[in-house]
Design a protein around this motif. Structure first.
Motif, PDB file in Angstrom:
ATOM      1  N   ALA A  68     -16.623 -52.206  25.179  1.00  0.00           N
ATOM      2  CA  ALA A  68     -16.478 -52.415  26.615  1.00  0.00           C
ATOM      3  C   ALA A  68     -16.825 -51.128  27.354  1.00  0.00           C
ATOM      4  O   ALA A  68     -16.762 -50.026  26.792  1.00  0.00           O
ATOM      5  CB  ALA A  68     -15.060 -52.862  26.955  1.00  0.00           C
ATOM      6  N   ALA A  69     -17.190 -51.281  28.629  1.00  0.00           N
ATOM      7  CA  ALA A  69     -17.496 -50.121  29.473  1.00  0.00           C
ATOM      8  C   ALA A  69     -16.199 -49.367  29.752  1.00  0.00           C
ATOM      9  O   ALA A  69     -15.229 -49.963  30.238  1.00  0.00           O
ATOM     10  CB  ALA A  69     -18.147 -50.567  30.767  1.00  0.00           C
ATOM     11  N   PRO A  70     -16.150 -48.057  29.500  1.00  0.00           N
ATOM     12  CA  PRO A  70     -14.912 -47.315  29.718  1.00  0.00           C
ATOM     13  C   PRO A  70     -14.642 -46.985  31.181  1.00  0.00           C
ATOM     14  O   PRO A  70     -13.511 -46.675  31.538  1.00  0.00           O
ATOM     15  CB  PRO A  70     -15.119 -46.038  28.895  1.00  0.00           C
ATOM     16  CG  PRO A  70     -16.591 -45.878  28.823  1.00  0.00           C
ATOM     17  CD  PRO A  70     -17.175 -47.243  28.829  1.00  0.00           C
ATOM     18  N   THR A  71     -15.676 -47.076  32.027  1.00  0.00           N
ATOM     19  CA  THR A  71     -15.496 -46.728  33.436  1.00  0.00           C
ATOM     20  C   THR A  71     -16.631 -47.314  34.253  1.00  0.00           C
ATOM     21  O   THR A  71     -17.533 -47.976  33.708  1.00  0.00           O
ATOM     22  CB  THR A  71     -15.470 -45.192  33.613  1.00  0.00           C
ATOM     23  OG1 THR A  71     -15.157 -44.875  34.963  1.00  0.00           O
ATOM     24  CG2 THR A  71     -16.813 -44.571  33.235  1.00  0.00           C
ATOM     25  N   LEU A  72     -16.594 -47.093  35.555  1.00  0.00           N
ATOM     26  CA  LEU A  72     -17.685 -47.531  36.414  1.00  0.00           C
ATOM     27  C   LEU A  72     -18.969 -46.819  35.996  1.00  0.00           C
ATOM     28  O   LEU A  72     -18.995 -45.599  35.839  1.00  0.00           O
ATOM     29  CB  LEU A  72     -17.382 -47.208  37.869  1.00  0.00           C
ATOM     30  CG  LEU A  72     -16.259 -48.001  38.542  1.00  0.00           C
ATOM     31  CD1 LEU A  72     -15.937 -47.422  39.906  1.00  0.00           C
ATOM     32  CD2 LEU A  72     -16.649 -49.462  38.667  1.00  0.00           C
ATOM     33  N   GLU A  74     -23.627 -47.498  35.261  1.00  0.00           N
ATOM     34  CA  GLU A  74     -24.823 -48.333  35.264  1.00  0.00           C
ATOM     35  C   GLU A  74     -25.275 -48.481  33.819  1.00  0.00           C
ATOM     36  O   GLU A  74     -25.576 -47.495  33.138  1.00  0.00           O
ATOM     37  CB  GLU A  74     -25.923 -47.681  36.098  1.00  0.00           C
ATOM     38  CG  GLU A  74     -27.184 -48.502  36.218  1.00  0.00           C
ATOM     39  CD  GLU A  74     -27.071 -49.674  37.184  1.00  0.00           C
ATOM     40  OE1 GLU A  74     -27.856 -50.628  37.069  1.00  0.00           O
ATOM     41  OE2 GLU A  74     -26.174 -49.624  38.057  1.00  0.00           O
ATOM     42  N   LEU A  75     -25.325 -49.726  33.330  1.00  0.00           N
ATOM     43  CA  LEU A  75     -25.718 -49.982  31.950  1.00  0.00           C
ATOM     44  C   LEU A  75     -27.232 -49.978  31.835  1.00  0.00           C
ATOM     45  O   LEU A  75     -27.931 -50.672  32.588  1.00  0.00           O
ATOM     46  CB  LEU A  75     -25.160 -51.337  31.484  1.00  0.00           C
ATOM     47  CG  LEU A  75     -25.611 -51.831  30.109  1.00  0.00           C
ATOM     48  CD1 LEU A  75     -25.041 -50.946  29.001  1.00  0.00           C
ATOM     49  CD2 LEU A  75     -25.206 -53.284  29.894  1.00  0.00           C
ATOM     50  N   ALA A  76     -27.746 -49.203  30.876  1.00  0.00           N
ATOM     51  CA  ALA A  76     -29.173 -49.237  30.597  1.00  0.00           C
ATOM     52  C   ALA A  76     -29.512 -50.517  29.837  1.00  0.00           C
ATOM     53  O   ALA A  76     -28.672 -51.099  29.155  1.00  0.00           O
ATOM     54  CB  ALA A  76     -29.568 -48.008  29.781  1.00  0.00           C
ATOM     55  N   ARG A  77     -30.746 -50.948  29.938  1.00  0.00           N
ATOM     56  CA  ARG A  77     -31.158 -52.190  29.294  1.00  0.00           C
ATOM     57  C   ARG A  77     -30.915 -52.086  27.782  1.00  0.00           C
ATOM     58  O   ARG A  77     -31.411 -51.170  27.121  1.00  0.00           O
ATOM     59  CB  ARG A  77     -32.626 -52.477  29.561  1.00  0.00           C
ATOM     60  CG  ARG A  77     -33.106 -53.817  28.969  1.00  0.00           C
ATOM     61  CD  ARG A  77     -34.553 -54.071  29.307  1.00  0.00           C
ATOM     62  NE  ARG A  77     -34.986 -55.356  28.779  1.00  0.00           N
ATOM     63  CZ  ARG A  77     -34.787 -56.529  29.367  1.00  0.00           C
ATOM     64  NH1 ARG A  77     -34.155 -56.559  30.529  1.00  0.00           N
ATOM     65  NH2 ARG A  77     -35.206 -57.656  28.838  1.00  0.00           N
ATOM     66  N   PRO A  78     -30.138 -53.018  27.190  1.00  0.00           N
ATOM     67  CA  PRO A  78     -29.845 -52.942  25.752  1.00  0.00           C
ATOM     68  C   PRO A  78     -31.107 -53.106  24.914  1.00  0.00           C
ATOM     69  O   PRO A  78     -32.008 -53.884  25.253  1.00  0.00           O
ATOM     70  CB  PRO A  78     -28.878 -54.108  25.520  1.00  0.00           C
ATOM     71  CG  PRO A  78     -28.323 -54.436  26.866  1.00  0.00           C
ATOM     72  CD  PRO A  78     -29.416 -54.135  27.835  1.00  0.00           C
ATOM     73  N   THR A  79     -31.176 -52.380  23.839  1.00  0.00           N
ATOM     74  CA  THR A  79     -32.296 -52.499  22.899  1.00  0.00           C
ATOM     75  C   THR A  79     -31.920 -53.334  21.675  1.00  0.00           C
ATOM     76  O   THR A  79     -32.801 -53.724  20.902  1.00  0.00           O
ATOM     77  CB  THR A  79     -32.744 -51.099  22.431  1.00  0.00           C
ATOM     78  OG1 THR A  79     -31.637 -50.418  21.832  1.00  0.00           O
ATOM     79  CG2 THR A  79     -33.244 -50.282  23.622  1.00  0.00           C
ATOM     80  N   THR A  94     -25.893 -47.478  26.329  1.00  0.00           N
ATOM     81  CA  THR A  94     -26.083 -46.245  27.091  1.00  0.00           C
ATOM     82  C   THR A  94     -25.720 -46.504  28.540  1.00  0.00           C
ATOM     83  O   THR A  94     -26.175 -47.491  29.144  1.00  0.00           O
ATOM     84  CB  THR A  94     -27.529 -45.754  26.993  1.00  0.00           C
ATOM     85  OG1 THR A  94     -27.877 -45.573  25.612  1.00  0.00           O
ATOM     86  CG2 THR A  94     -27.706 -44.430  27.716  1.00  0.00           C
ATOM     87  N   LEU A  95     -24.891 -45.618  29.123  1.00  0.00           N
ATOM     88  CA  LEU A  95     -24.398 -45.770  30.486  1.00  0.00           C
ATOM     89  C   LEU A  95     -24.760 -44.544  31.313  1.00  0.00           C
ATOM     90  O   LEU A  95     -24.852 -43.425  30.791  1.00  0.00           O
ATOM     91  CB  LEU A  95     -22.882 -45.951  30.494  1.00  0.00           C
ATOM     92  CG  LEU A  95     -22.297 -47.114  29.694  1.00  0.00           C
ATOM     93  CD1 LEU A  95     -20.783 -47.045  29.708  1.00  0.00           C
ATOM     94  CD2 LEU A  95     -22.769 -48.445  30.246  1.00  0.00           C
ATOM     95  N   ALA A 227     -27.529 -53.381  34.291  1.00  0.00           N
ATOM     96  CA  ALA A 227     -26.660 -53.899  35.345  1.00  0.00           C
ATOM     97  C   ALA A 227     -25.519 -52.928  35.575  1.00  0.00           C
ATOM     98  O   ALA A 227     -25.143 -52.177  34.661  1.00  0.00           O
ATOM     99  CB  ALA A 227     -26.104 -55.268  34.947  1.00  0.00           C
ATOM    100  N   PRO A 228     -24.960 -52.912  36.785  1.00  0.00           N
ATOM    101  CA  PRO A 228     -23.748 -52.110  37.016  1.00  0.00           C
ATOM    102  C   PRO A 228     -22.561 -52.774  36.325  1.00  0.00           C
ATOM    103  O   PRO A 228     -22.441 -54.009  36.298  1.00  0.00           O
ATOM    104  CB  PRO A 228     -23.603 -52.139  38.539  1.00  0.00           C
ATOM    105  CG  PRO A 228     -24.318 -53.367  38.979  1.00  0.00           C
ATOM    106  CD  PRO A 228     -25.440 -53.576  38.013  1.00  0.00           C
TER     107      PRO A 228
END
Length: 403
Positions: A68-72, A74-79, A94-95, A227-228
């Motif tokens: 999970a995202a640990p904080t606010l 922007e998520l980079a496009r998953p590979t 990668t965030l 996505a954010p």
């Protein structure tokens, strides 16, 4: 000329007519006599009787981990794609974190709570690993003791098998606990890092990478594009596809017969060989399920452990399960198709001398295929199959295919 018929000739004519009449009567009797009923028979045998519950279920990963995202950020496009293999410590997301001044006090409070929660989960998992380590040591001692007693013929071979399986199960549980501890430590490290980046004055240069806590495969992507994301938002799930378990839902009225450790055979269909397993636990909570006939049923999940490393398995695969609840060697067996209701009891028809003779029997147990007879028959006798209502006691019968 004398036309008088001699008594000898008269008697001979009457005798001939009597013979013809007797032949006609015999032919009529033969033509209209009841013919033997054609039947199918099976032998009464001695063998192993097994009582089992057959239901379907599905496989699921025994260990899966949510990233999970640990904080606010922007998520980079998953590979990564579903099914890709990953190693422990490998980057899976990668965030780009937002500036600390954009994080409000409420979000910082949430991050602080996540740190506390992650730390508590890590400590609880560490304690569980200690308990599992102790349980493995105890199971190992029990297996060694059982092996010694079995070598001296003090216990049955089945008791030794149970002890060995208990040791194997304890070892698998300890391995799973250690993996859970590793994942908990990763979660704590990420929560602390997120809190540190949210503090005023923290540096936000560079990207934030999230790493896999275990070896496994990607089993689900919650986001497949840039996505954010918010704190705690699921990104992907990683699971160990080499360790799966089966979830079999059983009627609540039958589940009381199932004990932990009961052997289970699982079939994937398609001619694949059966997979052996053991009941790990029976969940104490039932749920309502609507059957194919539209009837509401109360069912309970039975969790089945499989041997690790079984190839060709995956999350969500359907399986047919056969859970053995009892077994008896050297039982007197007849096909269930031979049983006929006799009031509150049972009877069968035994073939003797070309006739079907009714024999009352005492039934011990039965399943869909065979019945275990406690009294009333002997091994080697032949019994009629599917006698129905047309067979009577003493009726002449002929086995199908016999002259």
């Amino acid at each position: 000329m004398n036309n008088t018929i001699s008594p000898f000739t008269r008697y001979r004519r009457w005798g001939l007519w009597a013979l013809l009449a007797a032949a006609a009567i015999a032919l009529g009797v033969w033509a209209f006599r009841p013919r033997p009923l054609v039947v199918e028979v099976a032998a009464v045998t001695q063998g192993r009787f097994e009582q089992a519950i057959e239901e379907d279920g599905q496989l699921r990963l025994k260990h899966r981990y949510l990233i999970a995202a640990p904080t606010l950020a922007e998520l980079a496009r998953p590979t990564l794609k579903v099914g890709d293999a990953v190693r422990a410590g490998e980057v899976v997301a990668t965030l780009s974190p937002v500036a600390p001044q954009m994080i409000d006090a409420r979000t910082r409070g949430v991050l602080q709570q996540r740190v506390g929660s992650a730390d508590a989960a890590r400590r609880a998992t560490a304690a569980q690993v200690q308990r599992l380590d102790t349980a493995l040591a105890q199971a190992r001692l029990e297996a060694q003791r059982a092996a010694k007693l079995a070598s001296e013929n003090f216990i049955a071979a089945s008791a030794l098998d149970q002890a060995v399986l208990a040791e194997r199960s304890a070892r698998q549980a300890l391995d799973a606990g250690r993996a859970e501890l590793s994942a908990a430590e990763f979660a704590l490290a990420e929560a602390r890092a997120a809190l540190a980046r949210a503090e005023p004055g923290a540096r936000t240069e560079g990207l934030w990478t999230l790493k896999s806590p275990v070896d496994g495969r990607v089993v689900r992507l919650h986001l497949d594009s840039a996505a954010p994301v918010t704190a705690g938002q699921p990104l992907l799930e990683i699971g160990d596809t080499s360790v799966v378990e089966a979830v079999i839902d059983v009627l609540s009225g039958e589940v009381r017969q199932i004990a932990p450790g009961a052997p289970v055979q699982l079939s994937l269909g398609g001619g694949a060989p059966a997979i052996e397993g053991r009941v790990a636990r029976v969940e104490p909570v039932a749920f309502t399920k609507v059957s194919a006939l539209g009837i509401e049923e109360q069912r309970v999940n039975v969790i089945v452990d499989l041997a690790p490393g079984v190839p060709g398995l995956g999350d969500g695969f359907r399986v047919d399960a056969r859970i053995r609840v009892s077994a008896q060697d050297d039982a007197l067996l007849v096909p269930s198709a031979a049983l006929v209701r006799d009031g509150s009891g049972w009877r069968v028809f035994v073939l003797e001398g070309g006739r079907a003779l009714a024999r009352p029997v005492t039934l011990k147990e039965r399943n869909a295929e065979v019945a275990w007879i406690a009294q009333g028959l002997q091994a080697g006798q032949s019994v009629l199959l599917y006698p129905g209502s047309t067979v009577r006691d003493g009726q002449a019968v002929r086995v199908r295919g016999s002259p």
